[in-house]
Design an enzyme around this catalytic site. Structure first.
Site, short mmCIF file in Angstrom:
data_model
loop_
_atom_site.label_atom_id
_atom_site.label_comp_id
_atom_site.label_asym_id
_atom_site.label_seq_id
_atom_site.Cartn_x
_atom_site.Cartn_y
_atom_site.Cartn_z
N SER A 21 32.31 40.15 45.25
CA SER A 21 33.65 40.52 44.81
C SER A 21 33.94 41.96 45.20
O SER A 21 33.23 42.53 46.03
CB SER A 21 33.77 40.31 43.29
N ASN A 22 34.98 42.56 44.64
CA ASN A 22 35.29 43.96 44.91
C ASN A 22 35.83 44.62 43.65
O ASN A 22 36.02 43.95 42.64
CB ASN A 22 36.28 44.07 46.08
N ALA A 23 36.09 45.91 43.72
CA ALA A 23 36.40 46.70 42.51
C ALA A 23 37.88 46.75 42.18
O ALA A 23 38.30 47.60 41.40
CB ALA A 23 35.84 48.11 42.67
N SER A 24 38.69 45.85 42.72
CA SER A 24 40.12 45.86 42.38
C SER A 24 40.31 45.67 40.87
O SER A 24 39.73 44.76 40.27
CB SER A 24 40.83 44.72 43.13
N ALA A 88 43.31 41.86 46.09
CA ALA A 88 42.28 42.25 47.07
C ALA A 88 41.44 41.01 47.36
O ALA A 88 40.41 40.77 46.74
CB ALA A 88 41.42 43.37 46.51
#
Ligand code: CTP
Length: 204
Positions: A21-24, A88
């Site tokens: 995943s990502n930090a959005s 994102a």
């Protein structure tokens, strides 16, 4: 108007308990959805996993993966006047997620990834004359060049370009809103709620 907004990260499963995943934070998309609903528009918010409550008077559809987000957007887009893709979305997913929890083993471990569908680019192909598409470009370098390339390649009407350091995972943002005809509007630095207001003023 009927406005479709996406927000937050996506999660791509590795095994039953792990994901990419990502930090959005989802804050930019949620601020846009909230602001549009307060102005009386009909708002659908397609959201990846975030720690934010659904804004009032917004219909929220929760999704996890890029594929689920694609399905939800594709189902809603034909009835919408505007799609604002603030999510994102993961560009890659695990080619073969594991059905059982992975056990550690000695040595290196390699995961093979495959591309996800570019939701915005697909909607850019389906877009009718009365529909508007807005994308985001979060870049760590060559901001305007990359943003303008994405605007053209994905057949967008607007792109909100921001430097990663100015807005990813934070409460405030600084955005250059670029229109299809090359016009540029600088927004912020300001709280995301204020950026949302100014973006909607420009787009709608
Ligand atoms: N986007 C999308 N579907 C994807 C990936 C991104 O709809 N599978 C959307 C995002 O919501 C955002 C825009 O496309 O509005 C971002 O463009 P993109 O080219 O994907 O940027 P990055 O993900 O940063 O990828 P890169 O810079 O590596 O090309």
């Amino acid at each position: 108007m009927k406005i479709l907004v996406t927000a937050g990260p996506t999660r791509e499963k590795i095994d039953p308990v792990r994901f990419l995943s990502n930090a959005s934070s989802g804050k930019m998309g949620y601020a846009i959805a909230d602001c549009a609903a307060r102005r009386g528009h009909e708002v659908v918010l397609i959201s990846g996993p975030v720690a934010l409550p659904a804004p009032e008077k917004v219909r929220r559809i929760d999704v996890e993966s890029a594929a689920e987000m694609y399905d939800a957007v594709a189902a809603e887009f034909p009835r919408c006047d505007v799609l604002i893709m603030a999510a994102a979305v993961a560009d890659y997913r695990v080619a073969q997620p594991f059905a059982e929890k992975l056990k550690k083993m000695p040595g290196e471990f390699t995961l093979t990834l495959e591309r996800t569908t570019d939701i915005l680019a697909e909607m850019g192909k389906l877009k009718q004359e009365n529909q508007k598409l807005v994308g985001f470009a979060a870049e760590s370098r060559d901001l305007l060049r990359y943003a303008e390339e994405k605007l053209a390649k994905k057949n967008l009407d607007w792109i909100a370009a921001n430097r990663l350091a100015d807005g990813f995972g934070t409460d405030s943002n600084r955005v250059i809103l670029i229109s299809r005809d090359g016009g540029k509007i600088e927004l912020g630095p300001a709280p995301k709620t204020e950026i949302a207001r100014q973006m909607l003023d420009a787009i709608l």
